[in-house]
Design an enzyme around this catalytic site. Structure first.
Site: not given
Length: 377
Positions: A222, A228, A368
Site C-alpha cells: 500500500d 518503517d 503507522c
C-alpha cells in the site's frame, strides 16, 4: 501560525523517536472498505495500543463526530479524545512531522521550540495508485493537530508520508527509493531535489537510500515500500533491519540488498553502522474470512484473500520508557522479536500488543497509527 522558509533555516530539526515525548497522537478507524466488520476488531486493537502507550505518556485520539462516543467509551478516561474528521486513521502519514529548535535568537530570547511540518498527501499514490479516492479530510489532519496545540506550521507542497522517513536525531535520515522516487508521489522532482528538501525540512545532513521496502505478494504494498517496515535507527550508529533466513522468500533478496547498502554506509557524523537483524513473521496472508469482512467498493483499494500482509516487527512505537511492539500470532517469530527488541532497548519495558494482525490487514501497524510529539527542548 504559518512559518515562512524552511525548518532548518529557523534552527529546527526532527528529533529521534527515542527522545522524550510530550504526547502521542492517534486516529480512530471506521471506514468499512478498509477495516473489516465495521472496524469493530480494529477499534479494539487501537484502544489496546492507546491504553498501552498512555501508561508511559499522554495520548490523544482523534475520532469523527459519528465515532466520538464510541471511541470515548472504549478508551481509558485519561486518554484525551477530540473530534476530528479524517478519511482514515493513519496518523504517522497524515499527521505532522514534529521538529524541535534548541537555539535562541540573536537577541537572546528563546525561539519557538516545537513546530510541525505539514507535508502534502495523496493517499499513497493518487487517484490511480492510491489506497482511496478521496483524501480531502486527511490533507487537513496535520494542520488541525498543530492548531489544537497552537504550534507553528511549516507547509510543504511535496508529497511525503511520515512512515517513509526515519532519523537518528544527529543529522542522518533513512528512506527508500521505492517510495520517495515513485512516479506516483513527486514525478517532477529528481532524487537530488528530494534529498535537498529532506535536508531543509528535517534538518539532516545525510540521507541513506535503501532500494526497497518490505516485500508483499505483488512486490508493491500500500505504501510503496515505507522505511518503517524495513529499517529504523534504534540509537545513533545502530539500525534494525527486517530480515529473513528463507532464501526462497522474495523478502530475502530485499534484505540482502539493504544489508549491503547499510554495510557500506556511514552516518552524518562518519560512523559505520551496526546492523541488527529482526526476522519478519510468516509470511502471513489474508484469509477468505478476513477479506469477506471488508466492504469492497470503487472508493478504496480491494482487500483480497491470499494477499501477503506487510507484517514487520519493526513497525513498533517507542514510548517514554517502553517499546509497544506488534505480535502476529506467529509464536516462533513473535518471541524472537521480543528477545531482539529487549536486547536492543535494555532500558525500555516491552509491551506486547497481541492481535496486531488486525492492523496489518488494513496495510500498516503500530508505528503507522501513531505520531509522537516531542517535548520542548
Amino acid at each position: 501560525m504559518e512559518m515562512k522558509g524552511t525548518p532548518a533555516a529557523h534552527g529546527f530539526h526532527m528529533p529521534a523517536e527515542w527522545e522524550p515525548h510530550s504526547q502521542c497522537w492517534m486516529g480512530w478507524p471506521e471506514r468499512q472498505d478498509n477495516w473489516r466488520d465495521n472496524a469493530v476488531h480494529a477499534q479494539q486493537i487501537f484502544a489496546r495500543v492507546a491504553s498501552a502507550i498512555s501508561k508511559f505518556e499522554p495520548v490523544t485520539v482523534c475520532a469523527s463526530a459519528a465515532q466520538w462516543d464510541n471511541a470515548r467509551s472504549q478508551l481509558p478516561e485519561h486518554v484525551r479524545v477530540v473530534e476530528m474528521s479524517m478519511n482514515d486513521s493513519w496518523f504517522r502519514d497524515t499527521g505532522p512531522t514534529f521538529v524541535v529548535n534548541k537555539s535562541t535568537s540573536n537577541s537572546g530570547t528563546p525561539e519557538q521550540k516545537v513546530a510541525g511540518i505539514d507535508w502534502n498527501f495523496n493517499s499513497w499514490g493518487g487517484v490511480y495508485d492510491g489506497c482511496y479516492q478521496d483524501w480531502s479530510l486527511d490533507i487537513l489532519v496535520a494542520r488541525k493537530i498543530l492548531g489544537i496545540e497552537k504550534l507553528p506550521r511549516f507547509p510543504h507542497t511535496m508529497i511525503l508520508e511520515g512512515g517513509s522517513i526515519h532519523v537518528d536525531g544527529e543529522g542522518t535520515c533513512l528512506t527508500t527509493e521505492e517510495c520517495l522516487l515513485n512516479k506516483n508521489r513527486n514525478p517532477h522532482l529528481t532524487k537530488d531535489q528530494i534529498e535537498s528538501e529532506l535536508k531543509a525540512y528535517l534538518g539532516v545532513r545525510k540521507v541513506i537510500w535503501l532500494p526497497f521496502g518490505l516485500y508483499v505478494l505483488t512486490g508493491d504494498d500500500d505504501t510503496n515500500g515505507h522505511i518503517d517496515n524495513m529499517c529504523c535507527f534504534v540509537k545513533p550508529g545502530v539500525v534494525l533491519l527486517s530480515w529473513t533466513d528463507d532464501k526462497t522468500d522474495a523478502q530475502y533478496e530485499r534484505s540482502i540488498e539493504a544489508f549491503s547498502v547499510l554495510s557500506d554506509a556511514t552516518d552524518a557524523i562518519g560512523r559505520k553502522l551496526e546492523i541488527i537483524k529482526l526476522h519478519v513473521p510468516g509470511p502471513l496472508y489474508m484469509t477468505d474470512e478476513e477479506a469477506a469482512g471488508v466492504v469492497q467498493d470503487d472508493e478504496a483499494k480491494s482487500r483480497l484473500p491470499g494477499t501477503r500482509l506487510a507484517a514487520s516487527y519493526l513497525n513498533f512505537y517507542i514510548a517514554n520508557g517502553a517499546i509497544i511492539t506488534p505480535q502476529f500470532g506467529d509464536q516462533k517469530w513473535d518471541d524472537e522479536a521480543v528477545r531482539v527488541l529487549s536486547q536492543t532497548f535494555p532500558d525500555h519495558e516491552m509491551v506486547k500488543i497481541e492481535g496486531a494482525r488486525e492492523i496489518v490487514l488494513a496495510g500498516g501497524n503500530i508505528h503507522c497509527i501513531t505520531q509522537q510529539q516531542p517535548v520542548c527542548p
